[in-house]
Design a protein around this motif. Structure first.
Motif, PDB file in Angstrom:
ATOM      1  N   ILE A  56       2.392   1.927  -3.378  1.00 43.90           N
ATOM      2  CA  ILE A  56       1.450   2.598  -4.278  1.00 43.90           C
ATOM      3  C   ILE A  56       1.451   4.100  -3.989  1.00 43.90           C
ATOM      4  CG2 ILE A  56      -0.969   2.802  -4.977  1.00 43.90           C
ATOM      5  CD1 ILE A  56      -1.298  -0.172  -4.192  1.00 43.90           C
ATOM      6  N   GLU A  57       1.438   4.452  -2.716  1.00 42.61           N
ATOM      7  CA  GLU A  57       1.495   5.867  -2.333  1.00 42.61           C
ATOM      8  C   GLU A  57       2.769   6.526  -2.853  1.00 42.61           C
ATOM      9  OE1 GLU A  57       1.505   8.719   1.677  1.00 42.61           O
ATOM     10  OE2 GLU A  57       1.277   6.545   1.884  1.00 42.61           O
TER      11      GLU A  57
ATOM     12  N   LYS B 130      -0.819   1.805 -12.764  1.00 41.35           N
ATOM     13  CA  LYS B 130      -2.237   1.592 -12.489  1.00 41.35           C
ATOM     14  C   LYS B 130      -2.622   0.137 -12.738  1.00 41.35           C
ATOM     15  CE  LYS B 130      -6.793   3.636 -13.022  1.00 41.35           C
ATOM     16  NZ  LYS B 130      -7.576   4.828 -13.453  1.00 41.35           N
TER      17      LYS B 130
ATOM     18  N   ILE C 249      -1.446  -1.804  -9.798  1.00 41.55           N
ATOM     19  CA  ILE C 249      -2.306  -1.536  -8.638  1.00 41.55           C
ATOM     20  C   ILE C 249      -3.560  -2.404  -8.706  1.00 41.55           C
ATOM     21  CG2 ILE C 249      -3.723   0.198  -7.463  1.00 41.55           C
ATOM     22  CD1 ILE C 249      -1.675   2.297  -8.505  1.00 41.55           C
TER      23      ILE C 249
ATOM     24  N   ALA D 287       0.831  -1.211   0.000  1.00 44.89           N
ATOM     25  CA  ALA D 287       0.000   0.000   0.000  1.00 44.89           C
ATOM     26  C   ALA D 287       0.862   1.257   0.000  1.00 44.89           C
ATOM     27  CB  ALA D 287      -0.934  -0.007   1.209  1.00 44.89           C
TER      28      ALA D 287
ATOM     29  N   GLN E 269      -7.167   4.646   0.673  1.00 48.79           N
ATOM     30  CA  GLN E 269      -6.759   5.988   0.244  1.00 48.79           C
ATOM     31  C   GLN E 269      -6.109   5.946  -1.130  1.00 48.79           C
ATOM     32  OE1 GLN E 269      -4.138   7.617   3.234  1.00 48.79           O
ATOM     33  NE2 GLN E 269      -5.569   7.215   4.895  1.00 48.79           N
ATOM     34  N   GLN E 270      -5.259   4.952  -1.343  1.00 44.38           N
ATOM     35  CA  GLN E 270      -4.544   4.865  -2.610  1.00 44.38           C
ATOM     36  C   GLN E 270      -5.450   4.415  -3.753  1.00 44.38           C
ATOM     37  OE1 GLN E 270      -1.672   6.318  -2.946  1.00 44.38           O
ATOM     38  NE2 GLN E 270      -2.007   6.764  -0.763  1.00 44.38           N
TER      39      GLN E 270
ATOM     40  N   ARG F  34      -5.244   2.894   4.526  1.00 42.62           N
ATOM     41  CA  ARG F  34      -4.259   3.552   3.666  1.00 42.62           C
ATOM     42  C   ARG F  34      -4.264   2.941   2.265  1.00 42.62           C
ATOM     43  NH1 ARG F  34       0.385   3.624   8.272  1.00 42.62           N
ATOM     44  NH2 ARG F  34       1.800   4.630   6.799  1.00 42.62           N
ATOM     45  N   MET F  35      -4.603   1.656   2.179  1.00 38.45           N
ATOM     46  CA  MET F  35      -4.796   1.044   0.862  1.00 38.45           C
ATOM     47  C   MET F  35      -6.031   1.657   0.194  1.00 38.45           C
ATOM     48  SD  MET F  35      -3.734  -0.997  -1.456  1.00 38.45           S
ATOM     49  CE  MET F  35      -4.348  -1.850  -2.907  1.00 38.45           C
TER      50      MET F  35
ATOM     51  N   SER G 128      -7.153   7.565  -4.717  1.00 38.83           N
ATOM     52  CA  SER G 128      -6.220   8.473  -5.402  1.00 38.83           C
ATOM     53  C   SER G 128      -5.951   8.052  -6.839  1.00 38.83           C
ATOM     54  CB  SER G 128      -4.887   8.541  -4.648  1.00 38.83           C
ATOM     55  OG  SER G 128      -5.060   9.115  -3.373  1.00 38.83           O
ATOM     56  N   HIS G 129      -6.054   6.752  -7.115  1.00 37.10           N
ATOM     57  CA  HIS G 129      -5.739   6.244  -8.450  1.00 37.10           C
ATOM     58  C   HIS G 129      -6.984   5.872  -9.258  1.00 37.10           C
ATOM     59  CE1 HIS G 129      -1.811   5.916  -6.448  1.00 37.10           C
ATOM     60  NE2 HIS G 129      -1.315   6.037  -7.655  1.00 37.10           N
TER      61      HIS G 129
END
Length: 406
Positions: A273-274, A280, A283, A270, A341-342, A338-339, A345-346
């Motif tokens: 990825i951040e 992508k 991910i 995770a 969140q990413q 947090r995963m 974000s993507h």
């Protein structure tokens, strides 16, 4: 999807609970009177919703006041006279008279966590003056530079161009060899992993961002590029679209018969990825892998630390030996969110919203932000763990912001 997210009252309920908990101080949670930088880094943005800027600023600067002569940053601090643990290695500094520090030296994320937290503080407050705050004749920015110099001198493999640390489970701070448990000792097997190095990449990007132009900015950008290249070369298993658990400096602490590379580190992935290390397409693949692991393990959510777990009896350290306990396959909202969140974000909104549900539901059901969950769904550890609250609140914030704009 946007309408559904906006109308979801459970998100509002959990967000309110998170801000309520975060309004009660900067310590990690009940059972943790100390302020930890690795935790604070993950709830600083939500804390700003309930705390004055000056309070957050002062807490960040305390870490720099406790910076050691060799440049290292402590894990955290507590008021003098309030030490509640039997740590023989108490850190003090002539620049800070009110607090003492402590550090789990098996980990290599303290310096990078502080740099990231400083960058987040500047982004949310606009207060760039903190970088010019003078402490012991140096600016805060110079202190941050010294902290990276410490890493490059003491925790860096010139052969691999990667940060080193003790052998731990994913992002964890408990070494598998026993001995001093959270401190490097004669039992330590030095290794490189994705979590420490992804955190380093993010911090280097933040350091570059502290400069508009010039050689310093270029220096950090170059080191960031070198680190990403090394991560892709030595830690990324492209065939299986996963990061190897550890690249050892000398030898593994495990028997030859044990294939550690079958283990999938969720938390470090995770953070990778951040850090912008994965494409992508990659991910999408790792998210599918994580969901498969969650299903196979029976874990409640995407917060599963790793899978398969390290088998019982393979450790000398009993604290970390039990399968699906604590960092060995426990389910942590702190990293699962947090995963999420990413994913947001993507652009993986549908996936993020679906994968967020179990964490939201259990927070409401158990009326708390627990430190970690077992595969049986039972909560464990601190019931008011601020890392969990902050990470989940930020994910909810991101979802709401996307919905508002779409």
């Amino acid at each position: 999807m946007a309408v559904q997210i906006i109308a979801d009252k459970k998100l509002d309920t959990v967000y309110k609970k998170a801000t309520d908990i975060l309004s009660k101080g900067f310590n990690a949670g009940d059972g943790y009177p100390q302020v930890w930088i690795r935790d604070f880094n993950t709830f600083i943005e939500t804390s700003y919703k309930v705390y004055r800027r000056d309070s957050i600023r002062a807490n960040l600067l305390t870490f720099l006041k406790l910076q050691q002569a060799n440049g290292e940053i402590v894990d955290g601090y507590v008021l003098k006279g309030h030490v509640t643990w039997n740590d023989p290695n108490i850190y003090v500094s002539s620049n800070e008279n009110s607090h003492v520090g402590f550090k789990n030296t098996v980990e290599t994320d303290q310096e990078t966590s502080l740099i990231q937290a400083m960058a987040k503080y500047i982004r949310i407050t606009g207060d760039k003056s903190i970088l010019q705050e003078k402490i012991a004749g140096k600016t805060a920015l110079q202190h941050l530079e010294v902290s990276i110099s410490y890493l490059l001198k003491n925790r860096y493999s010139k052969k691999y161009h990667l940060l080193t640390g003790a052998t731990t489970q994913d992002w964890g701070d408990v070494q598998v060899e026993g001995g001093a448990v959270v401190d490097v000792d004669e039992n330590t097997h030095w290794a490189m992993d994705i979590y420490d190095n992804a955190m380093f990449v993010i911090a280097l990007d933040d350091m570059a961002g502290f400069y508009k132009t010039g050689p310093e900015r270029q220096k950090w950008q170059q080191l960031k590029a070198i680190t990403i290249t090394a991560i892709r070369k030595f830690l990324w298993d492209a065939k299986n679209h996963k990061f190897i658990p550890h690249l050892y400096i000398a030898k593994s602490p495990f028997p030859i018969s044990f294939d550690e590379n079958k283990i999938y580190f969720h938390g470090g992935t995770a953070i990778a990825i951040e850090a912008g290390i994965l494409s992508k397409h990659e991910i999408r693949l790792v998210n599918q892998d994580m969901l498969r692991n969650v299903k196979l393990s029976g874990a409640p959510s995407i917060g599963l630390t790793l899978y398969p777990v390290y088998p019982e009896g393979i450790y000398k350290n009993s604290t970390a030996s039990k399968p699906f306990v604590y960092q060995n396959g426990g389910d942590w909202t702190w990293f699962g969110a947090r995963m999420i969140q990413q994913l947001i974000s993507h652009g993986f909104i549908k996936e993020a919203y679906a994968e967020l549900h179990p964490m939201v539901a259990r927070t409401i059901k158990d009326n708390g932000f627990y430190e970690w969950y077992g595969v049986d769904g039972k909560p464990n550890g601190s019931a008011a763990f601020k890392g969990s609250a902050g990470a989940l609140a930020k994910a909810i914030d991101q979802l709401k912001e996307w919905a508002k704009n779409n």
